[in-house]
Motif scaffolding. Structure first.
Motif, mmCIF file in Angstrom:
data_model
loop_
_atom_site.group_PDB
_atom_site.id
_atom_site.type_symbol
_atom_site.label_atom_id
_atom_site.label_comp_id
_atom_site.label_asym_id
_atom_site.label_seq_id
_atom_site.Cartn_x
_atom_site.Cartn_y
_atom_site.Cartn_z
ATOM 1 N N UNK A 247 95.825 23.989 101.321
ATOM 2 C CA UNK A 247 96.104 23.239 102.551
ATOM 3 C C UNK A 247 94.961 22.257 102.738
ATOM 4 N N UNK A 248 95.214 21.015 102.339
ATOM 5 C CA UNK A 248 94.178 20.005 102.428
ATOM 6 C C UNK A 248 93.163 20.126 101.310
ATOM 7 N N UNK A 249 92.155 19.271 101.376
ATOM 8 C CA UNK A 249 91.095 19.253 100.362
ATOM 9 C C UNK A 249 89.850 18.649 100.988
ATOM 10 N N UNK A 250 88.712 19.304 100.775
ATOM 11 C CA UNK A 250 87.445 18.829 101.342
ATOM 12 C C UNK A 250 86.485 18.274 100.288
ATOM 13 N N UNK A 251 86.925 18.157 99.041
ATOM 14 C CA UNK A 251 85.986 17.838 97.966
ATOM 15 C C UNK A 251 85.186 16.566 98.205
ATOM 16 N N UNK A 252 85.849 15.496 98.656
ATOM 17 C CA UNK A 252 85.124 14.240 98.835
ATOM 18 C C UNK A 252 84.057 14.373 99.917
ATOM 19 N N UNK A 253 84.241 15.317 100.833
ATOM 20 C CA UNK A 253 83.250 15.545 101.876
ATOM 21 C C UNK A 253 82.159 16.519 101.411
ATOM 22 N N UNK A 254 82.545 17.511 100.625
ATOM 23 C CA UNK A 254 81.566 18.493 100.144
ATOM 24 C C UNK A 254 80.466 17.826 99.338
ATOM 25 N N UNK A 255 80.827 16.802 98.583
ATOM 26 C CA UNK A 255 79.872 16.183 97.671
ATOM 27 C C UNK A 255 79.265 14.898 98.218
ATOM 28 N N UNK A 256 79.630 14.532 99.442
ATOM 29 C CA UNK A 256 79.036 13.354 100.070
ATOM 30 C C UNK A 256 77.620 13.690 100.535
ATOM 31 N N UNK A 257 76.608 12.942 100.101
ATOM 32 C CA UNK A 257 75.224 13.254 100.504
ATOM 33 C C UNK A 257 75.016 13.262 102.016
ATOM 34 N N UNK A 258 75.771 12.463 102.733
ATOM 35 C CA UNK A 258 75.563 12.400 104.180
ATOM 36 C C UNK A 258 75.957 13.682 104.878
ATOM 37 N N UNK A 259 76.760 14.511 104.249
ATOM 38 C CA UNK A 259 77.185 15.740 104.917
ATOM 39 C C UNK A 259 76.135 16.838 104.911
ATOM 40 N N UNK A 260 74.964 16.555 104.361
ATOM 41 C CA UNK A 260 73.868 17.500 104.574
ATOM 42 C C UNK A 260 73.451 17.479 106.044
#
Length: 360
Positions: A247-260
């Motif tokens: 249900x959905x996908x978070x991959x592009x957010x998981x690996x975005x440096x800004x999401x630290x």
């Protein structure tokens, strides 16, 4: 105008009291987005999302959607659960690597965000009304033909990332957006610059390569579209790329440096329900229609219905064929669904069983 300046400051303070991390204000001119939006539609990148095209350019013209609108109050609300620690990305990546795990997008594990944001934006409007008297407004959150990211970007809540989501230097992208269209001529905020630079992490990591160019998404390849918006069969060539994302996908957010810098919510609404951050594919495939209805009450997940839920679980279990963990249990769970009355469910279950047969 002095009163309106003071009112804008007060509105932002009220917004924080209501659980929003930030409130900004913009005018309604999105003419600079019209050509790009039309080009995206012309390429067919919206897939089966006919509602993206059905309102024409009204999506880029707030004053046509709600006559009398001169300003949009935009808000962002973080949704990472309250009890999480700073290593949420590490935990999610470990879970994604477990082929037997059912990976559900973080935003969907708690209460339906539409309800939460709409209720709080309505409360904000009611507070404004106590100050101004009756005024014209309408509340939106991921609903109706509204260019949420474009409005939030223009208002200064962040910038549009290469994955097309809004990014904020202090909060990454793990937040919801909501809007309050109004006829109050409030002072507007300034936009901020982009800070993606040369980074292409989101583009490189996308399992289906749905981000076809910086700032351009082919929704037809996006796992969120395939598991939520698509009503029929998932294309064969994309099934193996979905992995265990059901249900959905978070991959592009998981690996975005800004999401630290992503922030935890202060609201209990987005706490995980029914162990959806720990559930297995076998467990969720076993949900009856009654189980599904009961366990998704008040959740955004309910909108896909039980049929698509089982379809997604079957694809995930088919992709678990290469694992050595619980093979017999997986095959048995799939066989129990092989005679399901839905041809879509049967098709995907059959495909999943074939994946396991080929491994053996």
């Amino acid at each position: 105008m002095t009163d309106l300046v003071a009112l804008a400051v007060t509105i932002k303070a009220w917004g924080r009291e209501l659980g929003f991390a930030d409130i900004r204000i913009t005018d309604v001119d999105l003419s600079h987005r019209e050509a790009g939006f039309q080009a995206w539609l012309d390429k067919g990148y919206h897939g089966e999302m006919d509602y993206m095209a059905s309102h024409g350019m009204k999506r880029a013209r707030p004053a046509e959607l709600v006559p009398g609108t001169v300003r949009v109050i935009t808000a962002r609300m973080p949704y990472l659960p309250r009890n999480g620690d700073g290593d949420w990305r590490g935990r999610e990546q470990v879970r994604a690597d477990d082929a037997s795990a059912a990976v559900i997008s973080i935003y969907a594990r708690g209460r339906d965000y539409h309800k939460v944001l709409r209720a709080r934006l309505q409360q904000l409007a009611s507070r404004i009304e106590t100050e101004t008297g009756p005024f014209g407004y309408r509340v939106f959150t991921d609903s109706a033909p509204v260019m949420e990211v474009a409005l939030a970007e223009k208002a200064g809540l962040g910038w549009r990332g290469k994955h097309t989501l809004l990014l904020n230097r202090e909060a990454g992208s793990m937040f919801f957006l909501g809007e309050l269209f109004t006829d109050l001529p409030l002072p507007v905020d300034e936009a901020v610059g982009s800070h993606c630079g040369q980074c292409s992490a989101c583009i490189d990591i996308c399992p289906t390569q749905a981000i076809v160019a910086p700032y351009e998404l082919d929704a037809r390849r996006c796992i969120s579209y395939l598991t939520i918006e698509l009503k029929g069969s998932i294309p064969l060539e994309l099934r193996s790329l979905i992995g265990n994302r059901v249900y959905g996908c978070d991959d592009c957010q998981l690996y975005c440096p800004w999401n630290k810098f992503a922030q935890n919510t202060g609201l209990p609404d987005f706490d995980v329900r029914h162990g959806l951050d720990q559930a297995s594919l076998v467990q969720l495939l076993g949900w009856s229609e009654d189980d599904f209805s009961r366990n998704t009450e008040g959740s955004a997940i309910r909108r896909i219905g039980h049929e698509r839920w089982l379809r997604n679980m079957a694809v995930g279990l088919g992709n678990a064929a290469s694992t050595h963990k619980g093979q017999a249990e997986i095959v048995e769970a799939l066989r129990l669904r092989a005679g399901h009355p839905s041809p879509i469910v049967r098709e995907h279950v059959e495909w999943a069983l074939q994946q396991h047969m080929q491994q053996n």
